[in-house]
Design a protein around this motif. Structure first.
Motif, short mmCIF file in Angstrom:
data_model
loop_
_atom_site.label_atom_id
_atom_site.label_comp_id
_atom_site.label_asym_id
_atom_site.label_seq_id
_atom_site.Cartn_x
_atom_site.Cartn_y
_atom_site.Cartn_z
N VAL A 42 0.84 -1.20 0.00
CA VAL A 42 0.00 0.00 0.00
C VAL A 42 0.87 1.25 0.00
CG1 VAL A 42 -1.69 1.35 1.31
CG2 VAL A 42 -1.96 -1.13 1.13
N VAL A 43 1.89 1.27 0.85
CA VAL A 43 2.78 2.44 0.95
C VAL A 43 3.55 2.63 -0.35
CG1 VAL A 43 4.79 3.39 2.14
CG2 VAL A 43 2.99 2.23 3.45
N THR A 60 -5.83 8.64 -1.95
CA THR A 60 -6.57 8.18 -0.76
C THR A 60 -7.98 7.77 -1.14
OG1 THR A 60 -5.28 9.68 0.65
CG2 THR A 60 -7.36 8.84 1.54
N ARG A 61 -8.62 8.57 -1.98
CA ARG A 61 -9.99 8.25 -2.41
C ARG A 61 -10.00 6.94 -3.21
NH1 ARG A 61 -14.80 11.12 -3.09
NH2 ARG A 61 -16.38 9.59 -3.70
N ALA A 62 -9.01 6.79 -4.10
CA ALA A 62 -8.95 5.56 -4.91
C ALA A 62 -8.71 4.35 -4.04
CB ALA A 62 -7.84 5.69 -5.96
N PHE A 63 -7.89 4.49 -3.00
CA PHE A 63 -7.64 3.38 -2.08
C PHE A 63 -8.92 3.00 -1.33
CE2 PHE A 63 -6.46 1.94 2.23
CZ PHE A 63 -5.79 0.77 1.89
N GLY A 64 -9.60 4.01 -0.80
CA GLY A 64 -10.83 3.74 -0.06
C GLY A 64 -11.94 3.18 -0.92
N ASP A 65 -12.09 3.73 -2.12
CA ASP A 65 -13.13 3.23 -3.03
C ASP A 65 -12.86 1.79 -3.46
OD1 ASP A 65 -14.49 5.60 -2.87
OD2 ASP A 65 -13.73 6.41 -4.77
N GLY A 66 -11.56 1.46 -3.61
CA GLY A 66 -11.23 0.11 -4.05
C GLY A 66 -11.24 -0.92 -2.95
N PHE A 67 -11.25 -0.47 -1.69
CA PHE A 67 -11.08 -1.37 -0.55
C PHE A 67 -12.07 -2.53 -0.54
CE2 PHE A 67 -10.86 -2.57 3.95
CZ PHE A 67 -9.49 -2.50 4.18
N TRP A 68 -13.29 -2.27 -0.98
CA TRP A 68 -14.32 -3.30 -0.90
C TRP A 68 -14.60 -3.99 -2.24
CZ3 TRP A 68 -14.54 -4.07 3.94
CH2 TRP A 68 -14.46 -3.01 4.85
N GLN A 69 -13.82 -3.70 -3.25
CA GLN A 69 -14.12 -4.22 -4.58
C GLN A 69 -13.89 -5.73 -4.71
OE1 GLN A 69 -12.02 -1.93 -7.53
NE2 GLN A 69 -13.34 -0.14 -7.29
N LEU A 70 -13.09 -6.31 -3.82
CA LEU A 70 -12.81 -7.75 -3.90
C LEU A 70 -13.61 -8.57 -2.90
CD1 LEU A 70 -8.94 -8.01 -4.48
CD2 LEU A 70 -10.78 -8.26 -6.14
N ILE A 71 -14.66 -7.99 -2.32
CA ILE A 71 -15.43 -8.74 -1.33
C ILE A 71 -16.03 -10.02 -1.92
CG2 ILE A 71 -17.51 -8.69 0.11
CD1 ILE A 71 -15.07 -7.28 1.29
N PRO A 72 -16.66 -9.98 -3.12
CA PRO A 72 -17.14 -11.25 -3.69
C PRO A 72 -16.01 -12.25 -3.92
CG PRO A 72 -18.15 -9.40 -4.81
CD PRO A 72 -17.06 -8.83 -3.95
N PRO A 330 -9.00 -7.20 1.29
CA PRO A 330 -9.44 -5.81 1.08
C PRO A 330 -8.29 -4.82 0.90
CG PRO A 330 -10.73 -6.84 2.81
CD PRO A 330 -9.62 -7.79 2.48
N PHE A 331 -7.15 -5.05 1.57
CA PHE A 331 -6.02 -4.14 1.39
C PHE A 331 -5.43 -4.24 -0.01
CE2 PHE A 331 -6.43 -4.47 5.94
CZ PHE A 331 -6.15 -3.19 6.37
N TYR A 332 -5.38 -5.46 -0.55
CA TYR A 332 -4.93 -5.62 -1.93
C TYR A 332 -5.93 -5.00 -2.90
CZ TYR A 332 -1.03 -8.64 -0.68
OH TYR A 332 0.14 -9.11 -0.17
N ALA A 333 -7.21 -5.04 -2.54
CA ALA A 333 -8.22 -4.40 -3.39
C ALA A 333 -8.01 -2.89 -3.41
CB ALA A 333 -9.62 -4.72 -2.87
N GLY A 334 -7.59 -2.32 -2.26
CA GLY A 334 -7.29 -0.89 -2.22
C GLY A 334 -6.11 -0.54 -3.11
N ALA A 340 -5.64 1.17 -10.75
CA ALA A 340 -6.63 1.13 -11.83
C ALA A 340 -7.38 2.45 -11.99
CB ALA A 340 -7.62 -0.01 -11.60
N ASN A 341 -7.55 3.19 -10.91
CA ASN A 341 -8.40 4.38 -10.96
C ASN A 341 -7.62 5.68 -10.93
OD1 ASN A 341 -10.72 2.72 -10.93
ND2 ASN A 341 -10.59 2.54 -8.70
N THR A 342 -6.33 5.62 -11.21
CA THR A 342 -5.52 6.82 -11.32
C THR A 342 -4.67 6.74 -12.59
OG1 THR A 342 -3.59 5.95 -10.12
CG2 THR A 342 -5.37 6.89 -8.79
N SER A 343 -3.85 7.75 -12.80
CA SER A 343 -3.00 7.76 -13.99
C SER A 343 -1.80 6.83 -13.85
CB SER A 343 -2.50 9.18 -14.26
OG SER A 343 -1.68 9.64 -13.18
N LEU A 344 -1.62 6.22 -12.67
CA LEU A 344 -0.47 5.36 -12.45
C LEU A 344 -0.46 4.18 -13.42
CD1 LEU A 344 2.00 4.97 -10.66
CD2 LEU A 344 0.58 3.66 -9.08
N GLU A 345 -1.61 3.60 -13.62
CA GLU A 345 -1.70 2.45 -14.53
C GLU A 345 -1.38 2.86 -15.96
OE1 GLU A 345 -3.58 -0.19 -17.43
OE2 GLU A 345 -4.28 1.82 -16.89
N THR A 346 -1.88 4.02 -16.39
CA THR A 346 -1.62 4.50 -17.74
C THR A 346 -0.15 4.80 -17.96
OG1 THR A 346 -3.84 5.45 -17.84
CG2 THR A 346 -2.24 6.24 -19.44
#
Length: 469
Positions: A42-43, A60-72, A330-334, A340-346
């Motif tokens: 994460v760091v 921070t927003r991208a981390f929090g929004d992604g935190f629950w994406q892997l629950i299923p 959930p931490f890996y989902a963050g 995925a949700n920032t310019s880092l991936e691009t």
């Protein structure tokens, strides 16, 4: 066959054995627990995002929004552990595992046998390989307590760390062969790629065979010399026999419901009919995914335990092994969200794809997929991120699309040998920490990287470009 209470450890030492023991010893001292590793990732990704000129607030927003994406997905992984335990703790399966555990006659042979079992079964199903090989190790150690627990535990992990993505449970290959599963934006780039152009290519089968043989040789020759083995007892682990429930006398109406198979058999029948419909409608390969895999094991566990009381007791015994998965995914989902949700991936994709040529493209894909796999340890999810620009580049460079998928698969598996993410279910079954498995896994990684890069590059020259269909 008489159980081996104190089987002698194979004597002799060689450079590979000494290297394996050295890496294993260092890992015990310096390789952190899987949860610490997740926090460190994460760091690292957060700092990487800052260098990519993303604001702290956005990350921070991208981390929090992604935190629950892997629950299923987390629940699917939990059920893989629970289903495997439930089936294995049934009387018929426990006896089968005990019988298989009698095959190896020496500790070194036990490690080689475990490695072979793990890798060959992972070509069919990585979930089956991970759970059943872990339970096989517990049974082997009970009858052969002198075996090195670090070496045999790492051998049990080789299915996930070597060839699973080259086999029938390859997420990306199955998705590319199933029109309904391909996102529309990706379908327009790749078309449908049949399995004959991915996992059933002779190049892929040769790559898998080479990795299996190399892994077996490494596991065999790296086994510690006599007197240097770290047993389960020395690590504070004492694998116990799976508790097998005996029939109980039903004294009350509630007891009779809990010990009667009638209700459970009816539910099993419904599940079997559903699975049959699923496989007929979608085909055996396309229908085999995490959900159907879990349904098969839950149905089989219910059938083998026969009575609701026995089934529920087996489930209760399996729950402690799921703790690491529940809290860490959930931490890996963050982390996934921050990339995925920032310019880092691009920025990452532009860098790697921009330096590729037709000749170097397989190596670029392999290196990029391997690096990104450290931060996003999810084969199918990561493919959805990578595929649009990787496959577009493959079309532009006129590189075989199916082989590009398999290069991704072979390279994406490599980080599993050092990333504790996929070790979590096995660690729960074996009662160990990531540091106990990492030493011998990292030794395998040292050899796997050049094998994968060289063969992926060489085999690319044997395949011509086929336009999307």
């Amino acid at each position: 066959m008489t159980p081996l209470k104190n089987a002698p450890v194979t004597s002799g030492s060689n450079p590979l054995s000494r290297l394996g023991r050295r890496i294993a010893d260092l890992s015990e001292k310096y390789f952190p627990d899987a949860f610490v590793f997740a926090l460190a990732v994460v760091v690292i990704v957060f700092v990487g995002g800052l260098f990519a000129r993303e604001s702290p607030g956005t990350l921070t927003r991208a981390f929090g929004d992604g935190f629950w994406q892997l629950i299923p997905f987390t629940m699917q992984m939990v059920l893989i552990i629970v289903g495997g335990f439930v089936v294995a703790s049934s009387k018929p399966c426990a006896r089968l595992i005990a019988r298989i555990a009698e095959v190896p006659g020496t500790p070194r042979g036990a490690v080689g046998f475990t490695a072979f079992f793990a890798m060959t079964t992972s070509m069919i199903s990585w979930g089956f390989s991970l759970i059943f090989t872990g339970l096989l190790v517990r049974s082997i150690v009970r009858r052969m307590p002198s075996v090195d627990y670090r070496a045999i535990g790492a051998a049990a992990y080789l299915g996930l760390g070597s060839v699973w993505a080259l086999g029938l449970s390859s997420s990306s290959a199955l998705m590319q062969a199933t029109p309904e599963a391909i996102p529309p934006a990706l379908l327009s780039i790749t078309g449908v790629i049949p399995l004959s152009q991915t996992i059933f290519l002779w190049q892929n089968l040769v790559l898998a065979a080479v990795l299996i043989i190399a892994s077996l040789l490494i596991a065999w020759y790296s086994y510690p010399a006599e007197g240097e083995a770290r047993t389960a007892a020395s690590l504070g682990v004492h694998p116990e026999e799976e508790a097998l429930d005996e029939p109980e006398e039903a004294r009350t109406p509630a007891d009779r419901l809990e010990t009667s198979p009638v209700l459970m058999l009816f539910v099993v029948l419904l599940l079997v009919i559903y699975l049959a419909q699923k496989f007929v409608e979608e085909g055996a390969v396309a229908a085999l995914n995490l959900n159907t895999f879990n349904l098969i094991f839950i149905s089989l566990g219910m059938l083998l335990h026969w009575r609701p009381r026995s089934f529920l007791r087996a489930v209760a015994r399996s729950v402690p092994a799921t703790a690491g998965v529940i809290i860490q995914f959930p931490f890996y989902a963050g982390v996934f969200g921050m990339i995925a949700n920032t310019s880092l991936e691009t920025r990452l994709s532009e860098f790697f794809v921009g330096i590729a040529t037709p000749g170097s493209f397989p190596i670029v894909v392999a290196v990029y997929s391997m690096i990104l796999g450290v931060f996003i340890p999810s084969g199918g999810g990561k493919w959805i991120l990578e595929a649009p620009y990787l496959m577009s580049a493959a079309n532009d460079l006129e590189v075989h699309l199916g082989w590009t998928v398999q290069v991704y698969n072979a390279a994406e598996t490599l980080p599993n040998l050092m990333n504790p993410f996929w070790m979590l279910p096995l660690m729960g079954i074996l009662g160990v920490k990531a540091r106990d498995l990492a030493g011998y896994s990292i030794l395998q990684l040292i050899f796997h990287i050049p094998i994968v890069l060289i063969l992926c590059w060489l085999f690319a020259f044997t395949l011509g470009y086929i336009p999307p269909m």
